[in-house]
Design an enzyme around this catalytic site. Structure first.
Site, PDB file in Angstrom:
ATOM      1  N   LYS A 102      -8.773  60.633  54.500  1.00 53.87           N
ATOM      2  CA  LYS A 102      -9.658  60.348  53.353  1.00 53.87           C
ATOM      3  C   LYS A 102      -9.295  61.241  52.180  1.00 53.87           C
ATOM      4  O   LYS A 102      -9.140  60.781  51.054  1.00 53.87           O
ATOM      5  CB  LYS A 102     -11.121  60.582  53.750  1.00 53.87           C
ATOM      6  N   ASN A 103      -9.152  62.538  52.468  1.00 57.75           N
ATOM      7  CA  ASN A 103      -8.959  63.487  51.366  1.00 57.75           C
ATOM      8  C   ASN A 103      -7.576  63.398  50.723  1.00 57.75           C
ATOM      9  O   ASN A 103      -7.351  63.975  49.662  1.00 57.75           O
ATOM     10  CB  ASN A 103      -9.244  64.918  51.850  1.00 57.75           C
ATOM     11  N   CYS A 153     -21.366  65.707  48.475  1.00 61.64           N
ATOM     12  CA  CYS A 153     -22.027  66.491  49.515  1.00 61.64           C
ATOM     13  C   CYS A 153     -22.846  67.624  48.907  1.00 61.64           C
ATOM     14  O   CYS A 153     -22.414  68.263  47.949  1.00 61.64           O
ATOM     15  CB  CYS A 153     -20.977  67.105  50.441  1.00 61.64           C
ATOM     16  N   ARG A 203     -20.745  74.022  44.079  1.00 60.71           N
ATOM     17  CA  ARG A 203     -19.554  73.211  43.840  1.00 60.71           C
ATOM     18  C   ARG A 203     -19.316  72.914  42.358  1.00 60.71           C
ATOM     19  O   ARG A 203     -19.315  71.756  41.926  1.00 60.71           O
ATOM     20  CB  ARG A 203     -19.622  71.916  44.652  1.00 60.71           C
ATOM     21  N   ASP A 253     -14.108  72.221  56.857  1.00 55.60           N
ATOM     22  CA  ASP A 253     -14.586  70.890  57.248  1.00 55.60           C
ATOM     23  C   ASP A 253     -14.697  70.716  58.762  1.00 55.60           C
ATOM     24  O   ASP A 253     -15.118  69.661  59.233  1.00 55.60           O
ATOM     25  CB  ASP A 253     -13.657  69.801  56.673  1.00 55.60           C
ATOM     26  N   ARG A 295     -19.094  58.027  55.003  1.00 59.84           N
ATOM     27  CA  ARG A 295     -18.204  58.468  53.915  1.00 59.84           C
ATOM     28  C   ARG A 295     -16.886  58.995  54.458  1.00 59.84           C
ATOM     29  O   ARG A 295     -15.894  59.042  53.720  1.00 59.84           O
ATOM     30  CB  ARG A 295     -18.879  59.583  53.093  1.00 59.84           C
TER      31      ARG A 295
END
Ligand code: UD1
Length: 434
Positions: free
Chosen positions: A22-23, A116, A121, A321, A413
């Protein structure tokens, strides 16, 4: 809102295929805006964040569709330069629209990001980098307005090796005039994947995967076909699923080099792990990234696990993560462990939910102190963010009895076909659609 229902206690057994990252896919999809030509991206997972990104590309003016695991982003004409709140709020990675649009249109206005709920952030490192490349920044009425008369290469030293800021700076600077150097850049595999894709489009990027990245700006980028690397966080999560359920799993299409820190901790804990590589060339080999081929990882539980402390760190350290999932595992080992989070503030929301399942965790500042318990028992729990949700799924797989996990949209997600994959491994899991 959907719920996941798990009847825990089943040892997981079988084979699971790891999806594309995903990233990696997110910045690569945003990078398709850097060319008017057609871009084909393979091994893209089916996830809510990917759908959001595809909607984003279409909104901006790059017609994109996903068929199976392939995204085709077609020839494009004129782009819009405003990213509205409705799109941006769904996903923090939306800020990656800034780099490509600043490069192509020399201006972009983006609503401040959502995503998130882990810590503050901020995006100051991204914005400072754009400034260094010659952009003007104005924050007004919930929007960041960025404009320039054309970007100029520069040397940019990050105060922290932010993954997103490294990606955004790469995306902005590939079409800037002259040379850009990013010092203290993030070294995550997803950065290398993005750089390989940009180079496949004709960019001149070197040093990705190290802390100094050099970008020599080019006038134009062309279309390309590219395959995204496997998802290292998904792979690590399934390895921990085998550990927590005392099972035996084979991961296909994974890259063990990207999760050495997690594999190392699992081995120290007592898990047996074997890695089988495939040929580096030929059908099925991945293009470019990190000089690897997809591998098979076998993991097997043979004896009670020992507690292991971890502290999260930037790559190649233990990934933030996979911190929540480790906490779930440590909750069931005999003895005490410390889990220290150094990348994000406030990333222990899963601790309170794990307590509901019977875990013993005390959070003090940046650390969580876990005292292992004999067993966990099923309960209603709530996912507060993507990886916290993954930790709860793991804990519920091991817990005795029935658990109901709510706010499953967080999991959607980031984990492709989660229930389907776990069911195939023998878990008693189902989704309740409401
Ligand atoms: C990416 C990953 C995310 C992962 C994280 C760290 C994606 C889509 N997401 O997120 O899954 O958890 O890397 O490995 O790839 N920071 C600032 N100012 C900035 C940018 C970041 O202070 O301008 C801080 C953040 O608040 C955080 C830390 O730096 O505390 C790490 O953030 P960063 O590396 O940027 O993570 P993301 O790119 O958001």
């Amino acid at each position: 809102m959907d719920k996941i229902i798990i009847n825990g206690g089943k040892k997981l057994r079988g084979t699971v295929r790891i999806s594309g990252s995903k990233n990696s896919a997110l910045p690569i999809l945003f990078a398709s805006l850097l060319t008017d030509e057609t871009v084909i991206i393979k091994n893209v997972p089916s996830l809510a964040d990917i759908d959001t990104t595809i909607s984003f590309l279409n909104f901006i003016g790059k017609p994109a569709v996903k068929i199976g695991d392939t995204v085709k982003a077609d020839k494009s004409g004129k782009y819009k330069h405003i990213a509205p709140y409705d799109l941006v709020r769904k996903m923090r990675a939306s800020v990656l629209i800034m780099g490509p649009l600043l490069a192509r249109l020399h201006k972009v206005s983006v609503s401040l990001p959502g995503g998130c709920a882990i810590g503050a952030r901020p995006i100051d490192i991204h914005l400072d980098a754009f400034k260094k490349l010659g952009a003007n920044i104005e924050v007004k009425e919930g929007f960041v307005h960025t404009s320039s008369k054309g970007l100029l290469g520069n040397t940019i030293k990050f105060r922290f090796p932010s993954v997103g800021a490294t990606e955004n700076t790469l995306l902005a600077s590939v079409l800037a005039k002259g040379r850009t150097k990013i010092l203290n850049a993030a070294k995550e595999p997803e950065i290398e994947d993005l750089a390989n894709f940009l180079n496949a489009m004709g960019a001149k990027v070197s040093g990705a995967g190290t802390s100094t990245i050099v970008i020599d700006g080019v006038k134009k980028l062309h279309g390309a076909t590219y395959k995204v690397i496997p998802d290292r966080i998904e792979a690590a999560t399934y390895l921990i699923a085998a550990a927590i359920t005392k099972g035996e799993i084979v991961l296909e299409n994974a890259n063990p080099n990207h999760i050495k820190a997690v594999i190392d901790k699992l081995k120290k804990s007592g898990m047996t792990i074997e890695i089988y590589g495939k040929t580096l060339t030929g059908e099925g080999a991945f293009v470019g990234a990190n000089n690897y081929s997809p591998s098979t990882i076998k993991i097997k539980w043979t004896k009670p696990l020992k507690p292991q402390n971890i502290f999260t760190a930037v790559y190649p350290g233990y990934p933030t993560d996979v911190q929540a999932q480790w906490m779930a595992l440590m909750s069931l080992t005999k003895g005490k462990s410390e889990i220290k989070e150094t990348v994000f503030e406030n990333r222990f929301m899963h601790a309170a939910e794990l307590l509901r399942l019977g875990a013993n965790v005390k959070v003090e500042g940046q650390s969580a102190f876990v005292t292992g318990v004999e067993s966990l028992s099923g309960a209603p729990v709530m996912a507060s963010d993507l990886r916290a949700g993954a930790a709860l799924v793991l804990a519920c797989l091991a817990a005795k009895g029935k658990s109901v996990i709510s706010r499953v949209y967080h999991l959607d997600r980031g984990y492709e076909s989660l229930e389907k994959k776990l069911k195939k491994l023998g878990a008693n899991i189902k989704r309740q659609q409401t």
